[in-house]
Write a protein that holds these residues in place. Structure first.
Motif, PDB file in Angstrom:
ATOM      1  N   ALA A 264       0.821  -1.213   0.000  1.00 45.57           N
ATOM      2  CA  ALA A 264       0.000   0.000   0.000  1.00 45.57           C
ATOM      3  C   ALA A 264       0.853   1.261   0.000  1.00 45.57           C
ATOM      4  CB  ALA A 264      -0.921  -0.007   1.216  1.00 45.57           C
ATOM      5  N   TRP A 265       2.027   1.199   0.645  1.00 47.49           N
ATOM      6  CA  TRP A 265       2.866   2.404   0.741  1.00 47.49           C
ATOM      7  C   TRP A 265       4.277   1.996   1.123  1.00 47.49           C
ATOM      8  CZ3 TRP A 265       1.999   7.389  -0.560  1.00 47.49           C
ATOM      9  CH2 TRP A 265       2.921   8.347  -0.128  1.00 47.49           C
ATOM     10  N   VAL A 266       5.252   2.755   0.616  1.00 51.39           N
ATOM     11  CA  VAL A 266       6.652   2.544   0.969  1.00 51.39           C
ATOM     12  C   VAL A 266       7.267   3.879   1.363  1.00 51.39           C
ATOM     13  CG1 VAL A 266       8.920   1.747   0.213  1.00 51.39           C
ATOM     14  CG2 VAL A 266       6.859   0.599  -0.623  1.00 51.39           C
ATOM     15  N   THR A 267       7.900   3.903   2.541  1.00 49.57           N
ATOM     16  CA  THR A 267       8.695   5.053   2.972  1.00 49.57           C
ATOM     17  C   THR A 267      10.163   4.679   2.832  1.00 49.57           C
ATOM     18  OG1 THR A 267       7.026   5.867   4.522  1.00 49.57           O
ATOM     19  CG2 THR A 267       9.291   6.562   4.890  1.00 49.57           C
ATOM     20  N   VAL A 268      10.931   5.522   2.174  1.00 47.54           N
ATOM     21  CA  VAL A 268      12.345   5.247   1.977  1.00 47.54           C
ATOM     22  C   VAL A 268      13.169   6.153   2.876  1.00 47.54           C
ATOM     23  CG1 VAL A 268      12.405   6.811  -0.010  1.00 47.54           C
ATOM     24  CG2 VAL A 268      14.228   5.131   0.304  1.00 47.54           C
ATOM     25  N   ALA A 269      14.121   5.548   3.592  1.00 46.13           N
ATOM     26  CA  ALA A 269      15.059   6.296   4.430  1.00 46.13           C
ATOM     27  C   ALA A 269      16.469   5.948   3.966  1.00 46.13           C
ATOM     28  CB  ALA A 269      14.876   5.934   5.899  1.00 46.13           C
ATOM     29  N   LEU A 270      17.334   6.930   3.961  1.00 42.39           N
ATOM     30  CA  LEU A 270      18.713   6.689   3.514  1.00 42.39           C
ATOM     31  C   LEU A 270      19.688   7.495   4.350  1.00 42.39           C
ATOM     32  CD1 LEU A 270      19.419   9.427   1.664  1.00 42.39           C
ATOM     33  CD2 LEU A 270      17.892   8.256   0.079  1.00 42.39           C
ATOM     34  N   MET A 271      20.959   7.108   4.246  1.00 46.69           N
ATOM     35  CA  MET A 271      22.006   7.750   5.051  1.00 46.69           C
ATOM     36  C   MET A 271      23.024   8.432   4.140  1.00 46.69           C
ATOM     37  SD  MET A 271      24.588   6.050   7.878  1.00 46.69           S
ATOM     38  CE  MET A 271      23.317   5.961   9.149  1.00 46.69           C
ATOM     39  N   PRO A 272      22.962   9.757   4.041  1.00 50.38           N
ATOM     40  CA  PRO A 272      24.000  10.484   3.297  1.00 50.38           C
ATOM     41  C   PRO A 272      25.130  10.903   4.253  1.00 50.38           C
ATOM     42  CG  PRO A 272      22.175  11.936   3.819  1.00 50.38           C
ATOM     43  CD  PRO A 272      21.839  10.614   4.415  1.00 50.38           C
ATOM     44  N   PRO A 273      26.279  11.355   3.718  1.00 50.20           N
ATOM     45  CA  PRO A 273      26.619  11.303   2.295  1.00 50.20           C
ATOM     46  C   PRO A 273      26.965   9.885   1.889  1.00 50.20           C
ATOM     47  CG  PRO A 273      28.458  12.171   3.538  1.00 50.20           C
ATOM     48  CD  PRO A 273      27.336  11.987   4.520  1.00 50.20           C
ATOM     49  N   TRP A 274      26.705   9.555   0.664  1.00 51.44           N
ATOM     50  CA  TRP A 274      26.915   8.203   0.168  1.00 51.44           C
ATOM     51  C   TRP A 274      28.243   8.141  -0.581  1.00 51.44           C
ATOM     52  CZ3 TRP A 274      22.967  11.524  -0.340  1.00 51.44           C
ATOM     53  CH2 TRP A 274      23.008  12.356  -1.459  1.00 51.44           C
ATOM     54  N   GLU A 275      28.633   6.930  -0.868  1.00 54.57           N
ATOM     55  CA  GLU A 275      29.904   6.739  -1.578  1.00 54.57           C
ATOM     56  C   GLU A 275      29.703   6.968  -3.073  1.00 54.57           C
ATOM     57  OE1 GLU A 275      32.927   3.058  -2.687  1.00 54.57           O
ATOM     58  OE2 GLU A 275      31.508   2.865  -1.009  1.00 54.57           O
ATOM     59  N   GLU A 276      30.549   7.803  -3.641  1.00 57.49           N
ATOM     60  CA  GLU A 276      30.489   8.080  -5.075  1.00 57.49           C
ATOM     61  C   GLU A 276      31.831   7.777  -5.721  1.00 57.49           C
ATOM     62  OE1 GLU A 276      29.151  12.140  -5.473  1.00 57.49           O
ATOM     63  OE2 GLU A 276      27.057  11.514  -5.552  1.00 57.49           O
ATOM     64  N   THR A 277      31.779   7.133  -6.878  1.00 60.87           N
ATOM     65  CA  THR A 277      32.995   6.788  -7.611  1.00 60.87           C
ATOM     66  C   THR A 277      32.832   7.209  -9.067  1.00 60.87           C
ATOM     67  OG1 THR A 277      33.329   4.863  -6.175  1.00 60.87           O
ATOM     68  CG2 THR A 277      34.564   4.921  -8.242  1.00 60.87           C
ATOM     69  N   ALA A 278      33.739   8.051  -9.515  1.00 60.27           N
ATOM     70  CA  ALA A 278      33.703   8.516 -10.901  1.00 60.27           C
ATOM     71  C   ALA A 278      34.622   7.651 -11.751  1.00 60.27           C
ATOM     72  CB  ALA A 278      34.120   9.981 -10.985  1.00 60.27           C
ATOM     73  N   THR A 279      34.075   7.112 -12.823  1.00 55.69           N
ATOM     74  CA  THR A 279      34.852   6.308 -13.764  1.00 55.69           C
ATOM     75  C   THR A 279      34.553   6.803 -15.182  1.00 55.69           C
ATOM     76  OG1 THR A 279      33.138   4.624 -14.103  1.00 55.69           O
ATOM     77  CG2 THR A 279      34.612   4.328 -12.205  1.00 55.69           C
ATOM     78  N   GLY A 280      35.202   6.157 -16.142  1.00 52.97           N
ATOM     79  CA  GLY A 280      34.937   6.525 -17.521  1.00 52.97           C
ATOM     80  C   GLY A 280      33.512   6.230 -17.932  1.00 52.97           C
ATOM     81  N   GLY A 281      32.882   5.329 -17.202  1.00 54.20           N
ATOM     82  CA  GLY A 281      31.506   4.977 -17.523  1.00 54.20           C
ATOM     83  C   GLY A 281      30.474   5.825 -16.821  1.00 54.20           C
ATOM     84  N   GLY A 282      30.900   6.755 -15.995  1.00 51.44           N
ATOM     85  CA  GLY A 282      29.955   7.621 -15.316  1.00 51.44           C
ATOM     86  C   GLY A 282      30.212   7.715 -13.831  1.00 51.44           C
TER      87      GLY A 282
END
Length: 349
Positions: A264-282
């Motif tokens: 019926a419903w979904v609440t999303v919780a997340l923890m920033p800052p998240w890990e980011e990795t820049a590569t040639g693919g994005g």
């Protein structure tokens, strides 16, 4: 003859006469040992006093022993993070500044602080580090040339003595409406409504019944906006739109929709800052996520894990620069505790 008989009787009586002496009177005892006199009886018996029991010697008090000092919790200094393009990024930057003890930078994120800088710094005197958990917003309000949004927030603060305190509520974020000035504008902290709570549980973030159908939200310029849009589509029943956010759909549209038939419903919780990795693919982002699901029959479910998203590099102009879901690893949780997010994206053995 008559007189002779009488004479004989008189002679016989005279011969038999006996003198009767009176009974002798017993004199009182004289001389010898006196007769012992018994004491008069008494109503109360005579009791000998008890022999007192000797008290044990009073022990000599020992000098107070020093209380073992618990070493402060260890915490690695996080890498510098500062982005003000989204409400969640501003809060992540704010907590990053606090964890790095850069209080002047943290204080600057407030538009109208209700305390002096000295008071602000003093409030974190015994704080070692803070974890931030948010539910990304999908609705904005406009007023007098500004945009506002509320960000549900949980803070988990660890102190120098090892204790942990929790604060739950929301931050109100504001920025100048970009349409009013013709260019992007930064978000800031407008005000906060936070209260001390006893645990890191997020169960209150899930409503008792499904809210009204939310407005559509389709911003996907980064991983957090992508996940907000993804569950916005699911809450609206737009399963084809949600499935289109995957780089490679994990199942058919029919199976995907069937998997959410009783949700019926979904609440999303997340923890920033998240890990980011820049590569040639994005740009790849690994985002810790805790999902709170309300079933059609009122049952509640919780899932935790890690989403991996990808945004194409700017060097590929022919490709839309929107984020896509690359992978997701989710596990059922016994309780919706925010501590699950701390290690959600770390490699599992």
């Amino acid at each position: 003859m008559k007189y002779l008989s009488l004479l004989l009787v008189i002679i016989l009586l005279a011969a038999c006469q006996v003198t009767i002496q009176p009974l002798a009177t017993v004199p009182p005892p004289t001389g010898g040992s006196p007769t012992a006199t018994l004491p008069p009886p008494t109503d109360t018996p005579t009791v000998s006093p008890p022999t007192p029991t000797p008290k044990p010697p009073t022990p000599t008090p020992r000098p107070p022993q020093p209380t073992p000092t618990k070493p402060p919790p260890t915490f690695s200094l996080p890498p510098f993070f500062e982005q003000r393009d989204t409400p969640v990024n501003v809060l992540a930057s704010y907590i990053n500044a606090i964890d790095r003890r850069e209080f002047a930078r943290a204080y600057a994120y407030w538009e109208n602080p209700d305390q002096t800088f000295e008071q602000f710094v003093e409030g974190f005197a015994d704080t070692v580090f803070v974890y931030l958990v948010v539910s990304p917003p999908t609705a904005y309000e406009g007023a007098a040339g500004s945009q506002y949004t509320a960000v549900p927030t949980l803070l988990m603060a660890t102190h120098t003595d090892g204790t942990e305190h929790f604060f739950r509520g929301e931050y109100i974020m504001r920025r100048t409406n970009p349409e009013m000035v013709g260019h992007p504008t930064d978000w800031g902290i407008y005000e906060a409504h936070m209260a001390v709570v006893t645990s890191a549980s997020l169960k209150r973030w899930l409503p008792d019944k499904p809210p009204p159908v939310p407005p559509a939200y389709e911003e996907r310029e980064n991983g957090v906006h992508l996940l907000a849009a993804y569950y916005n589509a699911i809450n609206r029943g737009e399963y084809e739109r949600a499935l289109s956010y995957w780089q490679t759909p994990p199942q058919s549209a029919e199976d995907f929709a069937t998997g959410f038939a009783d949700t019926a419903w979904v609440t999303v919780a997340l923890m920033p800052p998240w890990e980011e990795t820049a590569t040639g693919g994005g740009l790849y982002s690994r985002i810790p996520v805790l999902l709170l699901a309300l079933q059609q029959n009122g049952a509640r479910r919780a899932y935790w894990g890690c989403f991996v998203t990808r945004r194409p590099p700017l060097a590929m102009p022919a490709v839309p620069h929107v984020s896509k879901i690359v992978d997701a690893s989710l596990f059922k949780a016994k309780r919706p505790n925010a501590h699950l997010l701390i290690d959600a994206c770390r490699p599992r053995e």
